[in-house]
Structure formats: C-alpha cells, structure tokens
Design a protein around this motif. Sequence first.
Motif, PDB file in Angstrom:
ATOM      1  N   VAL A  59       0.839  -1.201   0.000  1.00  0.00           N
ATOM      2  CA  VAL A  59       0.000   0.000   0.000  1.00  0.00           C
ATOM      3  C   VAL A  59       0.875   1.251   0.000  1.00  0.00           C
ATOM      4  CG1 VAL A  59      -1.708   1.327   1.307  1.00  0.00           C
ATOM      5  CG2 VAL A  59      -1.986  -1.140   1.044  1.00  0.00           C
ATOM      6  N   SER A  60       1.930   1.266   0.790  1.00  0.00           N
ATOM      7  CA  SER A  60       2.789   2.458   0.834  1.00  0.00           C
ATOM      8  C   SER A  60       3.503   2.674  -0.496  1.00  0.00           C
ATOM      9  CB  SER A  60       3.793   2.388   1.983  1.00  0.00           C
ATOM     10  OG  SER A  60       4.648   1.279   1.854  1.00  0.00           O
ATOM     11  N   GLU A  61       3.921   1.608  -1.156  1.00  0.00           N
ATOM     12  CA  GLU A  61       4.538   1.737  -2.486  1.00  0.00           C
ATOM     13  C   GLU A  61       3.520   2.226  -3.510  1.00  0.00           C
ATOM     14  OE1 GLU A  61       7.863  -1.819  -1.977  1.00  0.00           O
ATOM     15  OE2 GLU A  61       5.894  -2.293  -2.826  1.00  0.00           O
ATOM     16  N   ALA A  62       2.300   1.726  -3.406  1.00  0.00           N
ATOM     17  CA  ALA A  62       1.241   2.171  -4.316  1.00  0.00           C
ATOM     18  C   ALA A  62       0.948   3.646  -4.102  1.00  0.00           C
ATOM     19  CB  ALA A  62      -0.022   1.337  -4.093  1.00  0.00           C
ATOM     20  N   GLN A  63       0.859   4.056  -2.847  1.00  0.00           N
ATOM     21  CA  GLN A  63       0.583   5.463  -2.545  1.00  0.00           C
ATOM     22  C   GLN A  63       1.715   6.353  -3.048  1.00  0.00           C
ATOM     23  OE1 GLN A  63      -2.470   6.526  -1.268  1.00  0.00           O
ATOM     24  NE2 GLN A  63      -1.600   8.381  -2.146  1.00  0.00           N
ATOM     25  N   GLU A  64       2.945   5.889  -2.928  1.00  0.00           N
ATOM     26  CA  GLU A  64       4.100   6.638  -3.427  1.00  0.00           C
ATOM     27  C   GLU A  64       3.992   6.831  -4.945  1.00  0.00           C
ATOM     28  OE1 GLU A  64       8.724   5.475  -3.678  1.00  0.00           O
ATOM     29  OE2 GLU A  64       7.883   5.401  -1.649  1.00  0.00           O
ATOM     30  N   ARG A  65       3.579   5.787  -5.652  1.00  0.00           N
ATOM     31  CA  ARG A  65       3.419   5.860  -7.109  1.00  0.00           C
ATOM     32  C   ARG A  65       2.316   6.849  -7.473  1.00  0.00           C
ATOM     33  NH1 ARG A  65       2.373   0.219  -9.925  1.00  0.00           N
ATOM     34  NH2 ARG A  65       4.384  -0.185  -8.919  1.00  0.00           N
ATOM     35  N   VAL A  66       1.209   6.786  -6.760  1.00  0.00           N
ATOM     36  CA  VAL A  66       0.079   7.679  -7.029  1.00  0.00           C
ATOM     37  C   VAL A  66       0.465   9.127  -6.718  1.00  0.00           C
ATOM     38  CG1 VAL A  66      -2.282   8.256  -6.347  1.00  0.00           C
ATOM     39  CG2 VAL A  66      -1.627   5.858  -6.673  1.00  0.00           C
ATOM     40  N   ASP A  67       1.177   9.339  -5.626  1.00  0.00           N
ATOM     41  CA  ASP A  67       1.618  10.686  -5.266  1.00  0.00           C
ATOM     42  C   ASP A  67       2.559  11.260  -6.327  1.00  0.00           C
ATOM     43  OD1 ASP A  67       0.123  10.571  -2.945  1.00  0.00           O
ATOM     44  OD2 ASP A  67       1.844  10.163  -1.631  1.00  0.00           O
TER      45      ASP A  67
ATOM     46  N   PRO B  58     -10.268  -7.384   2.351  1.00  0.00           N
ATOM     47  CA  PRO B  58      -9.806  -6.976   3.687  1.00  0.00           C
ATOM     48  C   PRO B  58      -9.235  -5.555   3.745  1.00  0.00           C
ATOM     49  CG  PRO B  58      -8.912  -9.133   3.108  1.00  0.00           C
ATOM     50  CD  PRO B  58      -9.541  -8.567   1.881  1.00  0.00           C
ATOM     51  N   LEU B  59      -8.942  -4.961   2.606  1.00  0.00           N
ATOM     52  CA  LEU B  59      -8.322  -3.637   2.580  1.00  0.00           C
ATOM     53  C   LEU B  59      -9.368  -2.535   2.734  1.00  0.00           C
ATOM     54  CD1 LEU B  59      -5.873  -4.158  -0.413  1.00  0.00           C
ATOM     55  CD2 LEU B  59      -5.318  -4.200   2.019  1.00  0.00           C
ATOM     56  N   SER B  60      -8.949  -1.430   3.317  1.00  0.00           N
ATOM     57  CA  SER B  60      -9.840  -0.268   3.409  1.00  0.00           C
ATOM     58  C   SER B  60     -10.078   0.280   2.001  1.00  0.00           C
ATOM     59  CB  SER B  60      -9.204   0.821   4.276  1.00  0.00           C
ATOM     60  OG  SER B  60      -8.092   1.398   3.592  1.00  0.00           O
ATOM     61  N   ASP B  61     -11.098   1.095   1.857  1.00  0.00           N
ATOM     62  CA  ASP B  61     -11.380   1.690   0.541  1.00  0.00           C
ATOM     63  C   ASP B  61     -10.208   2.528   0.049  1.00  0.00           C
ATOM     64  OD1 ASP B  61     -13.868   0.485   0.432  1.00  0.00           O
ATOM     65  OD2 ASP B  61     -14.962   2.265   1.084  1.00  0.00           O
ATOM     66  N   ASP B  62      -9.579   3.286   0.945  1.00  0.00           N
ATOM     67  CA  ASP B  62      -8.429   4.112   0.542  1.00  0.00           C
ATOM     68  C   ASP B  62      -7.262   3.263   0.068  1.00  0.00           C
ATOM     69  OD1 ASP B  62      -9.817   6.438   1.129  1.00  0.00           O
ATOM     70  OD2 ASP B  62      -8.852   6.730   3.077  1.00  0.00           O
ATOM     71  N   ASP B  63      -6.978   2.181   0.796  1.00  0.00           N
ATOM     72  CA  ASP B  63      -5.870   1.303   0.405  1.00  0.00           C
ATOM     73  C   ASP B  63      -6.170   0.617  -0.927  1.00  0.00           C
ATOM     74  OD1 ASP B  63      -4.610   2.052   2.719  1.00  0.00           O
ATOM     75  OD2 ASP B  63      -4.874   0.123   3.735  1.00  0.00           O
ATOM     76  N   TYR B  64      -7.404   0.168  -1.092  1.00  0.00           N
ATOM     77  CA  TYR B  64      -7.808  -0.467  -2.349  1.00  0.00           C
ATOM     78  C   TYR B  64      -7.695   0.516  -3.514  1.00  0.00           C
ATOM     79  CZ  TYR B  64     -10.772  -2.352  -6.019  1.00  0.00           C
ATOM     80  OH  TYR B  64     -11.249  -2.768  -7.233  1.00  0.00           O
ATOM     81  N   THR B  65      -8.147   1.731  -3.308  1.00  0.00           N
ATOM     82  CA  THR B  65      -8.079   2.743  -4.370  1.00  0.00           C
ATOM     83  C   THR B  65      -6.626   3.041  -4.743  1.00  0.00           C
ATOM     84  OG1 THR B  65     -10.176   3.695  -3.664  1.00  0.00           O
ATOM     85  CG2 THR B  65      -8.747   5.103  -5.002  1.00  0.00           C
ATOM     86  N   ALA B  66      -5.753   3.127  -3.755  1.00  0.00           N
ATOM     87  CA  ALA B  66      -4.332   3.363  -4.039  1.00  0.00           C
ATOM     88  C   ALA B  66      -3.747   2.213  -4.850  1.00  0.00           C
ATOM     89  CB  ALA B  66      -3.554   3.543  -2.733  1.00  0.00           C
ATOM     90  N   LEU B  67      -4.066   0.979  -4.472  1.00  0.00           N
ATOM     91  CA  LEU B  67      -3.550  -0.171  -5.216  1.00  0.00           C
ATOM     92  C   LEU B  67      -4.123  -0.236  -6.626  1.00  0.00           C
ATOM     93  CD1 LEU B  67      -3.486  -2.919  -2.485  1.00  0.00           C
ATOM     94  CD2 LEU B  67      -1.548  -2.189  -3.869  1.00  0.00           C
ATOM     95  N   LEU B  68      -5.410   0.006  -6.755  1.00  0.00           N
ATOM     96  CA  LEU B  68      -6.033  -0.017  -8.073  1.00  0.00           C
ATOM     97  C   LEU B  68      -5.422   1.055  -8.970  1.00  0.00           C
ATOM     98  CD1 LEU B  68      -8.140  -1.001 -10.094  1.00  0.00           C
ATOM     99  CD2 LEU B  68      -9.804   0.497  -8.971  1.00  0.00           C
ATOM    100  N   THR B  69      -5.231   2.247  -8.441  1.00  0.00           N
ATOM    101  CA  THR B  69      -4.638   3.332  -9.224  1.00  0.00           C
ATOM    102  C   THR B  69      -3.198   3.005  -9.594  1.00  0.00           C
ATOM    103  OG1 THR B  69      -6.073   4.899  -8.070  1.00  0.00           O
ATOM    104  CG2 THR B  69      -4.223   5.817  -9.293  1.00  0.00           C
ATOM    105  N   ALA B  70      -2.438   2.483  -8.649  1.00  0.00           N
ATOM    106  CA  ALA B  70      -1.045   2.121  -8.921  1.00  0.00           C
ATOM    107  C   ALA B  70      -0.960   1.035  -9.986  1.00  0.00           C
ATOM    108  CB  ALA B  70      -0.359   1.654  -7.641  1.00  0.00           C
ATOM    109  N   LYS B  71      -1.842   0.051  -9.921  1.00  0.00           N
ATOM    110  CA  LYS B  71      -1.846  -1.006 -10.932  1.00  0.00           C
ATOM    111  C   LYS B  71      -2.288  -0.459 -12.290  1.00  0.00           C
ATOM    112  CE  LYS B  71      -1.181  -4.823 -10.766  1.00  0.00           C
ATOM    113  NZ  LYS B  71       0.011  -5.586 -11.160  1.00  0.00           N
ATOM    114  N   ALA B  72      -3.205   0.509 -12.288  1.00  0.00           N
ATOM    115  CA  ALA B  72      -3.618   1.139 -13.541  1.00  0.00           C
ATOM    116  C   ALA B  72      -2.449   1.913 -14.153  1.00  0.00           C
ATOM    117  CB  ALA B  72      -4.813   2.060 -13.303  1.00  0.00           C
ATOM    118  N   ILE B  73      -1.675   2.606 -13.324  1.00  0.00           N
ATOM    119  CA  ILE B  73      -0.484   3.323 -13.807  1.00  0.00           C
ATOM    120  C   ILE B  73       0.479   2.329 -14.453  1.00  0.00           C
ATOM    121  CG2 ILE B  73       1.583   4.595 -13.059  1.00  0.00           C
ATOM    122  CD1 ILE B  73      -0.249   5.893 -10.871  1.00  0.00           C
ATOM    123  N   ASP B  74       0.675   1.193 -13.802  1.00  0.00           N
ATOM    124  CA  ASP B  74       1.536   0.156 -14.371  1.00  0.00           C
ATOM    125  C   ASP B  74       0.934  -0.396 -15.660  1.00  0.00           C
ATOM    126  OD1 ASP B  74       3.822  -1.796 -14.160  1.00  0.00           O
ATOM    127  OD2 ASP B  74       2.135  -3.199 -14.081  1.00  0.00           O
TER     128      ASP B  74
END
Length: 140
Positions: A50-58, A100-116
């Motif tokens: 999640v932290s790596e995904a958030q870093e990518r989104v940021d 199991p992930l919060s909505d914010d964590d899921y959104t960060a991962l989904l966005t990071a995977k979309a960027i990839d």
Amino acid sequence: MRHTTALIAACLLLTGAAAGCSKSHDETAKDCATALTEQTGGNSADKPTVSEAQERVDALDDTLADMVRSGYQGPAKDAADALEEKFESGGKNRPEACEPLSDDDYTALLTAKAIDGLGWTDEDGKFDKLKMADGVLKDQ
C-alpha cells in the motif's frame, strides 16, 4: 487422558490454523495487486505494498500538477483521462483478495496497478513521468 490429549491437539491445531490464516497488511496488498493485474493489464510481477502504491500515485499527482502549472493542461488532462479509463475498467468488481483492505488502500492499489497497466512505471515499479509523456503523446 485420551480426552485431554485430544483437546490439547485440537487447541494446537486451532491456534496454528488461526495464526496461519492471518496475513500481514503487506501480504494482503500483494495478493490484491495480483488479483488486479488481469483487470488493469499490468505486469504480473508488479505487486506493490500500500505504501509503495501510494508513493506511485503521489508521484503521478505531483507530475500532473507540475504539468498544469507549466502550461501543459492538455497533456495533463489526456494523462488523467487515460488513467481514469484504465481505473474504471479495473475497478468495476473488487476482487475477493482485496476485500480486507480499506477503501483508501484499495483505491491506491487499483490506481497504482492502472499506472503500471498504462506502461508508466520503470523496471523498479516507480512512476516514470517520461513514459507517461511518451504514452500520452503517442496516443494523440
């Protein structure tokens, strides 16, 4: 004596099973990222936490803001539109592995995977603004 041994064995099995069932937050995020690969078209080896995904989104957010400030609103909008399209195509059904992930964590991962999935990451999984620019300009 038999009953005591059976009870102890059952307790050990139950506590072992419970410990084996609980995953760390990072393991859950990686499982979610794996599940999102098919939806986003990303690299199957790309499994950010999640932290790596958030870093990518940021990093993407910062780049888009810099583009707008520098007068490149058109390409910034094109990049945002491409990401939104990829995001929406991946986000229709939340995979079970992501529950199991919060909505914010899921959104960060989904966005990071979309960027990839758009090809905007380098070999280390970091957001690459030059790849984004190439992708946006190529699509025009």
